[in-house]
Write a protein that holds these residues in place. Structure first.
Motif, PDB file in Angstrom:
ATOM      1  N   ALA A   1       7.316 -12.346   1.782  1.00 41.00           N
ATOM      2  CA  ALA A   1       8.548 -11.581   1.978  1.00 41.00           C
ATOM      3  C   ALA A   1       8.252 -10.149   2.399  1.00 41.00           C
ATOM      4  N   HIS A   2       7.117  -9.627   1.945  1.00 39.61           N
ATOM      5  CA  HIS A   2       6.728  -8.254   2.283  1.00 39.61           C
ATOM      6  C   HIS A   2       5.514  -8.209   3.203  1.00 39.61           C
ATOM      7  N   GLY A   3       4.727  -9.264   3.167  1.00 42.06           N
ATOM      8  CA  GLY A   3       3.429  -9.257   3.855  1.00 42.06           C
ATOM      9  C   GLY A   3       3.481  -9.078   5.352  1.00 42.06           C
ATOM     10  N   HIS A   4       4.605  -9.426   5.961  1.00 41.26           N
ATOM     11  CA  HIS A   4       4.689  -9.302   7.408  1.00 41.26           C
ATOM     12  C   HIS A   4       5.208  -7.931   7.847  1.00 41.26           C
ATOM     13  N   GLU A   5       5.366  -7.010   6.886  1.00 39.41           N
ATOM     14  CA  GLU A   5       5.821  -5.664   7.226  1.00 39.41           C
ATOM     15  C   GLU A   5       4.670  -4.701   7.522  1.00 39.41           C
ATOM     16  N   TYR A   6       3.432  -5.163   7.336  1.00 42.70           N
ATOM     17  CA  TYR A   6       2.290  -4.301   7.633  1.00 42.70           C
ATOM     18  C   TYR A   6       2.092  -4.207   9.140  1.00 42.70           C
ATOM     19  N   HIS A   7       1.837  -3.013   9.593  1.00 40.44           N
ATOM     20  CA  HIS A   7       1.558  -2.814  11.013  1.00 40.44           C
ATOM     21  C   HIS A   7       0.085  -3.066  11.321  1.00 40.44           C
ATOM     22  N   LEU A   8      -0.747  -2.983  10.281  1.00 39.82           N
ATOM     23  CA  LEU A   8      -2.177  -3.226  10.462  1.00 39.82           C
ATOM     24  C   LEU A   8      -2.766  -3.698   9.140  1.00 39.82           C
ATOM     25  N   ILE A   9      -3.562  -4.758   9.207  1.00 39.47           N
ATOM     26  CA  ILE A   9      -4.306  -5.247   8.052  1.00 39.47           C
ATOM     27  C   ILE A   9      -5.796  -5.121   8.358  1.00 39.47           C
ATOM     28  N   LEU A  10      -6.520  -4.475   7.454  1.00 40.52           N
ATOM     29  CA  LEU A  10      -7.972  -4.391   7.532  1.00 40.52           C
ATOM     30  C   LEU A  10      -8.543  -5.352   6.494  1.00 40.52           C
ATOM     31  N   ALA A  11      -9.419  -6.239   6.916  1.00 38.47           N
ATOM     32  CA  ALA A  11      -9.985  -7.237   6.007  1.00 38.47           C
ATOM     33  C   ALA A  11     -11.494  -7.061   5.920  1.00 38.47           C
ATOM     34  N   THR A  12     -11.960  -6.635   4.756  1.00 36.06           N
ATOM     35  CA  THR A  12     -13.399  -6.434   4.589  1.00 36.06           C
ATOM     36  C   THR A  12     -14.116  -7.778   4.476  1.00 36.06           C
TER      37      THR A  12
END
Length: 202
Positions: A127-138
């Protein structure tokens, strides 16, 4: 007057893979460019104070608390932001992160939760996860030493890394992989800065 652009940048990945350091560096760079920015975090420590189970002991309730608290922190951070052409919320643990930790805990314990519980957590994160403009995954580097003060279960840490990247693929979430290579970290920081700078209204 033009409304400021509000950007959300999140990070996720296994513990002690440089998530917080990465976000601190991005925060410092943005402040140096007079960009309004707030960084959230410390969810793990705060969960331990409740107290709630952590790491391989994560439960449905503890995961729900982490996701909901992280979302609430991001909303509050956006409200606290000072005015500027670009406003940035840095989420030190995007909400998807908690779901990856939960899935890893289930596999580590070999005790899958009921389907209804798994689906409810997924709905909460998405519900909130698609509001990120950028995801950095280590990306976990098992050859790098971990500080002695951290008594991590190596198998669980590996599972978190695997579930993190599997979840991103499953959800088809655009993201930037960040390895332990300094060049990879610099590129991730530059990617975040370029995103923020290009969002400033002309």
């Amino acid at each position: 007057m033009t409304s400021p652009a509000l950007l959300r940048i999140g990070v996720m990945g296994a513990h002690s893979t440089g998530k917080t350091l990465l976000m601190r560096r991005i925060e410092r760079e943005l402040r140096g460019r007079d960009t309004a920015v707030v960084r959230t975090g410390r969810l793990g420590r705060r969960a331990a104070l409740v107290p709630l189970p952590k790491m391989q002991h994560h439960t449905v309730d503890s995961t729900k608390w982490v996701i909901a608290t992280g979302i609430a922190d991001e909303i509050a951070a956006a409200v606290r932001l000072e005015q500027g052409p670009v406003q940035v919320v840095l989420a030190d643990r995007a909400c998807w992160d908690a779901l990856a930790y939960f899935r890893a805990a289930q596999e580590w314990r070999r005790q899958p939760s009921p389907r209804a519980d798994r689906e409810s957590l997924h709905r909460l994160a998405s519900a909130h996860g698609h509001e990120y403009h950028l995801i950095l995954a280590t990306v976990l580097d098992p050859d790098l030493p971990v500080e002695h003060k951290h008594d991590y279960d190596a198998r669980y840490r590996t599972l978190v890394d695997r579930h993190t990247h599997a979840l991103l693929r499953e959800e088809n979430i655009p993201h930037v992989r960040v390895t332990s290579d300094p060049a990879s970290q610099e590129l991730a920081i530059e990617h975040a800065l370029q995103l923020c700078m290009t969002q400033a209204p002309l």
